[in-house]
Scaffold this active site. Structure first.
Site, PDB file in Angstrom:
ATOM      1  N   GLU A 190       9.461   5.476   6.927  1.00 51.18           N
ATOM      2  CA  GLU A 190       8.839   4.057   6.434  1.00 51.18           C
ATOM      3  C   GLU A 190       9.836   3.144   5.947  1.00 51.18           C
ATOM      4  O   GLU A 190      10.270   2.547   6.830  1.00 51.18           O
ATOM      5  CB  GLU A 190       7.797   4.529   5.349  1.00 51.18           C
ATOM      6  CG  GLU A 190       7.171   3.217   5.250  1.00 51.18           C
ATOM      7  CD  GLU A 190       5.489   4.147   4.415  1.00 51.18           C
ATOM      8  OE1 GLU A 190       4.310   2.585   4.060  1.00 51.18           O
ATOM      9  OE2 GLU A 190       5.704   4.962   4.694  1.00 51.18           O
ATOM     10  N   GLU A 223       6.345   8.832  -6.359  1.00 54.30           N
ATOM     11  CA  GLU A 223       5.259   8.115  -5.368  1.00 54.30           C
ATOM     12  C   GLU A 223       3.997   7.951  -6.407  1.00 54.30           C
ATOM     13  O   GLU A 223       2.734   6.958  -6.799  1.00 54.30           O
ATOM     14  CB  GLU A 223       5.257   8.433  -4.069  1.00 54.30           C
ATOM     15  CG  GLU A 223       4.273   6.855  -3.221  1.00 54.30           C
ATOM     16  CD  GLU A 223       4.405   7.642  -1.760  1.00 54.30           C
ATOM     17  OE1 GLU A 223       4.793   8.446  -1.594  1.00 54.30           O
ATOM     18  OE2 GLU A 223       4.173   6.942  -1.081  1.00 54.30           O
TER      19      GLU A 223
HETATM   20  C1  BGC Z   1       3.490   2.522   0.529  1.00 54.54           C
HETATM   21  C2  BGC Z   1       3.169   2.193  -0.212  1.00 54.54           C
HETATM   22  C3  BGC Z   1       2.465   0.805  -0.156  1.00 54.54           C
HETATM   23  C4  BGC Z   1       1.502   1.295   0.651  1.00 54.54           C
HETATM   24  C5  BGC Z   1       0.398   0.457   0.589  1.00 54.54           C
HETATM   25  C6  BGC Z   1       2.641   2.788   1.423  1.00 54.54           C
HETATM   26  O1  BGC Z   1       2.608   4.070   2.350  1.00 54.54           O
HETATM   27  O2  BGC Z   1       4.394   3.333   0.622  1.00 54.54           O
HETATM   28  O3  BGC Z   1       4.129   1.914  -1.655  1.00 54.54           O
HETATM   29  O4  BGC Z   1       2.046   0.131  -0.779  1.00 54.54           O
HETATM   30  O5  BGC Z   1       1.865   2.292   1.969  1.00 54.54           O
HETATM   31  O6  BGC Z   1      -0.393   1.174   0.583  1.00 54.54           O
END
Ligand code: BGC
Length: 947
Positions: free
Chosen positions: A517, A797
């Site tokens: 990501e 997270e």
């Molecule tokens: C990310 C987040 C992001 C989110 C949106 C994720 O996969 O890691 O931090 O804001 O998607 O929902």
């Protein structure tokens, strides 16, 4: 204040201050910056802004006037060392006198402005150095000496000044972008016969590049040209390479790699997101002593090969380096490149090229792991003791062809084995193939990841940790803040926040640094930007990123999920008006937060149209009633959800339409405030009216007549209270409902990304500081300190990244251990626990509010923040029934100190009662709060407090 706290305070201040501040005892000017940078080169700003700091031995020091002198420097006089010899300085002065070089003096200007003063002169010439210096007058009319001479140098200033041609390595097929391929090497020999006084190279790439001169890398910058919305904005870098050139034969070379431009991006691992071909554009400008100059340009005379040692490199997947294929001397002038291919000139656009803004990514520190150990599944693993972002530098002895494989992960599983499920498809693997020549040292060129543990395979013996060094890298932003208090777990939390900022400020603000990501998620950045701005100077970092946000704003006004935009691109979405409230509001929240932090109105003026377009979109979408219906978005992302099978404590879910309407109201408020600052009175009025309308509808739609929010989540109350959406008569009730919910969860929060940053501020602002502290000090699941107790060294997270029973969250493929969003509490620790706040009406810390609010079980806390004016400090300690507070206010600012609970006649400053102290003014007392004003200086206050 205890001796230790005072020492710590001074030590921290010392670490953040230039040594000059301590050695200077007389009025002087220091820390000169242009566009927030010290002596920048390659600046493409038509009217750059100057700032400086005042140093004064006096309390209450204020600047009353300044004079700036700027003069153009003749090209042949750019001093190689950065300093002029006496002769050079004299020659320069003669040229200025003779009117041959542009020079400007503002004369003595009666003004107290010392931050971000716009260049007042005629248009700047491209590729030209300007020296500048400043002197100031203080509150008593005394003048300082001139500051040291600083400089700034313009870049190319316009696309027309690119003479070089875009070149591509010849062996690129149209399909070659589909999988990672060897990194091409490019080179060109040239001679420069005359004596060189100065040389600059201007360079950019399709892909990422490393640039070399005579075998040496031209800088420590990594991953240049950085990540922008390439098709619209591609940065170039400028380097001073004067000392790297020889009189006679020279060679310039470059290595290219896919990087963000065409390497794997997103969880779908799409390649070629911005283009299919790698390319280089670079021009070297040499200035000779005799006043003539020469250019070496990228063009079809360059040679290239794909047979270099970097066999593949990708951010997500790692690097394969075959040392047997190294090309000794490839960037030396005598090298025989007869067998290399010829680079191809291509007609790519140069109109999208812009100068680098702010600091590039660089290595910042090195970490040494603990000794390797054997895991139960028989792998050699070592612990860096810190979840870090970067890679490792290795030292190996191997036979020719031996392959050393290094893998990276953030956490070990319950059994103590290497755990990579949360990295998803990101392979994060380095393979080094030895050349067999004794000790070999290698660090990847085009790879980084987030990791704490490394696993090593392929060595004949047990790996020695001395041979593996963690190379930490991030955008090289100056550190501006430090926070410390009496609770070691909270100090670790501050550490974790800082390390998540380091690890996720890699050219853009990313969500996470390790899985497939690593993208510029707008929601994450907006919740964290205020905290980030305490820890580091992020002005230029966000200036750059906001420019990409503009570039990627859809014509309907929407702001994409990520900046640079990727997801529409990946999904081939044509109708792009897709956004999520709370994420897209980055376009209003970030400029406003930056304006408050730096007092820089260009954050508002440059973003105003985009902010307005976004609010207009929300207006259309919410309709006549100003309420969203059926809106889509990420909601209060990752709010507390009960672990499987446990339903004793309910989820913290908040309705999406509720969130959308609340953010609609908030963005409207911020747009209105921006309009006011920019003098757009009509717009400001319209926003006020619109806000009132939203508030009314919001109350009708979402509140019960008793002041209860309809689905009653913590985030529901928090957003409504924070965004001023609760009617006055319901405010106390809403606060009580919020507190009740917290209590019913045994003093735990249930908020996600959107509610968490505001929960403590809301409680504090509504008289429940006690509950805010209970949440901050909570160390059982879910809470900030729970992560800390579980051994986190960066922010997680998810609240339950690791469950209390040490298993991972069930959704193992989305479980990052380095995600700064929940770290947004950091701003509150600086501003409320330690007590350093800005004042909206005099932003940029021109007027500082020192309002520490001790609470919980803390016995001391302190913070130092390096503002544009100088260091601000606030450190308090309660012991033996006494509150002691040390405050530091920089010159040319005013501080308002607010103390609680006490009375003015109880407070002393350096042993004297307030009323007897001439340096303290406007003393007021209200409901137990004592408030007064101080000018610059360091103060020690003391007053008795009840136990
Ligand atoms: C990310 C987040 C992001 C989110 C949106 C994720 O996969 O890691 O931090 O804001 O998607 O929902």
């Amino acid at each position: 204040m205890s001796k230790s706290l005072r020492q710590l305070f001074l030590l921290t201040a010392y670490c953040l201050l230039p040594a000059a501040c301590f050695s200077q005892t007389k009025l002087s000017v220091t820390d000169l910056t242009v566009e927030y940078m010290t002596n920048p080169i390659g600046l493409d700003v038509a009217q750059p802004r100057f700032s400086w700091k005042m140093i004064s031995p006096n309390r209450n020091a204020r600047q009353t006037a300044y004079e700036i002198m700027i003069n153009e420097v003749e090209k042949k006089q750019y001093p190689v060392t950065g300093k002029f010899t006496e002769q050079e300085a004299k020659d320069l002065a003669d040229l200025i006198k003779a009117g041959k070089l542009y020079s400007l003096s503002t004369g003595k200007v009666m003004s107290d402005k010392s931050v971000l003063l716009r260049y007042p002169g005629a248009s700047l010439k491209p590729i030209t150095r300007y020296n500048w210096k400043v002197r100031i007058w203080d509150e008593k009319g005394n003048g300082s000496d001139w500051s040291a001479v600083n400089y700034f140098e313009t870049g190319l200033l316009s696309a027309g000044n690119w003479q070089a041609k875009w070149i591509e390595p010849q062996a690129q097929k149209d399909t070659s972008y589909k999988k990672a391929a060897p990194s091409p090497f490019l080179r060109k020999s040239f001679t420069s016969e005359k004596e060189i006084v100065s040389a600059r190279v201007y360079a950019t790439a399709h892909g990422i590049y490393e640039l070399y001169l005579n075998g040496k890398k031209v800088s420590d910058d990594l991953f240049t040209p950085g990540w922008t919305s390439y098709n619209k904005r591609l940065q170039y870098q400028t380097y001073d390479v004067t000392g790297m050139l020889n009189k006679g034969a020279n060679c310039i070379g470059a290595i290219l790699n896919d990087g963000w431009y065409r390497g794997s991006l997103t969880w779908k691992n799409y390649r070629g997101m911005y283009g299919k071909h790698l390319g280089l554009l670079c021009q070297l400008h040499i200035i000779y002593k005799d006043g003539t100059d020469a250019w070496v340009l990228s063009d079809g005379s360059w040679k290239c090969t794909n047979d270099g040692p970097i066999r593949s490199a990708e951010f997500y997947h790692g690097e394969v380096y075959d040392a047997r294929m190294e090309i000794p001397g490839w960037c030396a002038s005598g090298f025989n490149d007869r067998n290399w291919n010829t680079a191809v000139e291509v007609d790519s656009s140069k109109n999208n090229i812009v100068a680098q803004v702010g600091y590039p990514v660089r290595r910042s520190e090195e970490l040494q792991p603990l000794p390797f150990f054997l895991t139960s599944d028989k792998k050699f693993v070592a612990d860096m003791q810190q979840n870090m972002v970067g890679r490792v530098r290795i030292k190996v002895h191997g036979a020719k062809g031996d392959t050393v494989t290094i893998r990276f992960c953030e956490v070990l599983d319950k059994e103590g084995n290497f755990y990579t499920k949360n990295l998803r498809k990101a392979r994060n693997t380095i393979k080094y193939i030895c050349k067999g020549t004794g000790e070999e040292v290698y660090e990847p060129h085009f790879f980084f990841t987030g990791f704490r543990y490394i696993e090593v395979e392929g060595l004949k013996e047990k790996p020695m940790s001395d041979n593996f060094t963690g190379m930490v890298l991030h955008s090289a932003l100056p550190v501006t803040g430090s926070f410390e208090c009496s609770n070691p777990l909270i100090n670790q939390l501050q550490h974790n926040i800082l390390w998540s900022q380091k690890g996720n400020f890699v050219d853009i603000p990313t969500d996470c640094p390790q899985r497939d990501e690593r993208m510029g998620w707008t929601g994450d950045a907006q919740v964290f930007c205020g905290t980030a701005a305490f820890n580091m100077n992020v002005a230029e970092f966000f200036t750059k990123w906001l420019a990409d946000m503009h570039a990627d704003q859809d014509s309907c006004g929407s702001i994409p999920y990520t900046v640079p935009e990727l997801l529409y691109r990946m999904r081939g979405i044509k109708k792009k008006c897709v956004y999520s409230t709370g994420w897209a509001d980055a376009i209003t929240i970030i400029p406003w937060t930056m304006y408050l932090t730096y007092g820089d109105t260009s954050f508002l003026s440059e973003n105003y149209d985009a902010m307005k377009k976004y609010v207009e979109l929300l207006m259309r979408e919410a309709g006549e009633k100003c309420i969203f219906h059926g809106s889509k978005g990420f909601g209060d992302w990752l709010f507390y959800q009960a672990p499987q099978g446990e339903h004793e404590i309910p989820d913290g879910y908040t309705d999406q339409d509720y969130i959308s309407t609340a953010f609609f109201a908030y963005s409207t408020t911020l747009l209105g405030k921006a309009a006011k600052v920019l003098g757009k009175e009509q717009d400001a009025k319209k926003c006020e009216t619109l806000f009132r309308k939203i508030k009314q509808s919001f109350n009708q739609e979402f509140f019960t007549p008793t002041g209860r929010v309809f689905n009653g989540s913590q985030t529901g109350y928090v957003l409504a209270l924070m965004f001023n959406l609760v009617n006055d008569e319901y405010r106390d009730k809403a606060v009580n409902f919020l507190v009740e919910d917290i209590k019913s969860r045994k003093n735990h929060l249930s908020t996600g990304f959107l509610g968490t940053p505001y929960i403590c501020p809301v409680l504090e602002q509504n008289g429940r500081l006690d509950v805010a502290y209970t949440l901050l000090e909570q160390d059982t699941f879910p809470s900030w300190l729970y992560q800390v107790r579980k051994g986190a060294t960066t922010m997680w997270e998810k609240w339950n990244g690791i469950n209390p029973d040490s298993t991972f969250d069930a959704e193992e493929t989305m479980n990052s251990f380095n995600h700064y969003a929940y770290g947004a509490i950091g701003g509150w620790m600086y501003s409320t626990v330690a007590g350093i706040k800005f004042d909206e009406s005099a932003p940029g810390y021109r007027h500082i509010i020192i309002h520490p609010q001790p609470g919980g079980h803390l016995s001391h806390a302190m913070a130092v923040y390096k503002s544009m004016y100088g260091d601000i400090g606030s450190g308090w300690e309660i012991s033996d029934g006494k509150m002691k507070l040390i405050v530091k206010i920089p010159p040319n600012t005013i501080g308002t100190v607010i103390l609680f609970p006490t009375e003015p006649d109880q407070v002393t400053e350096s042993g004297k009662y307030l009323k007897d102290n001439k340096e303290i003014s406007s003393i007021k007392s209200e409901r137990g709060y004592v408030q007064f004003e101080v000018g610059s200086g360091e103060y020690t206050f003391q007053y008795p407090v009840k136990k």
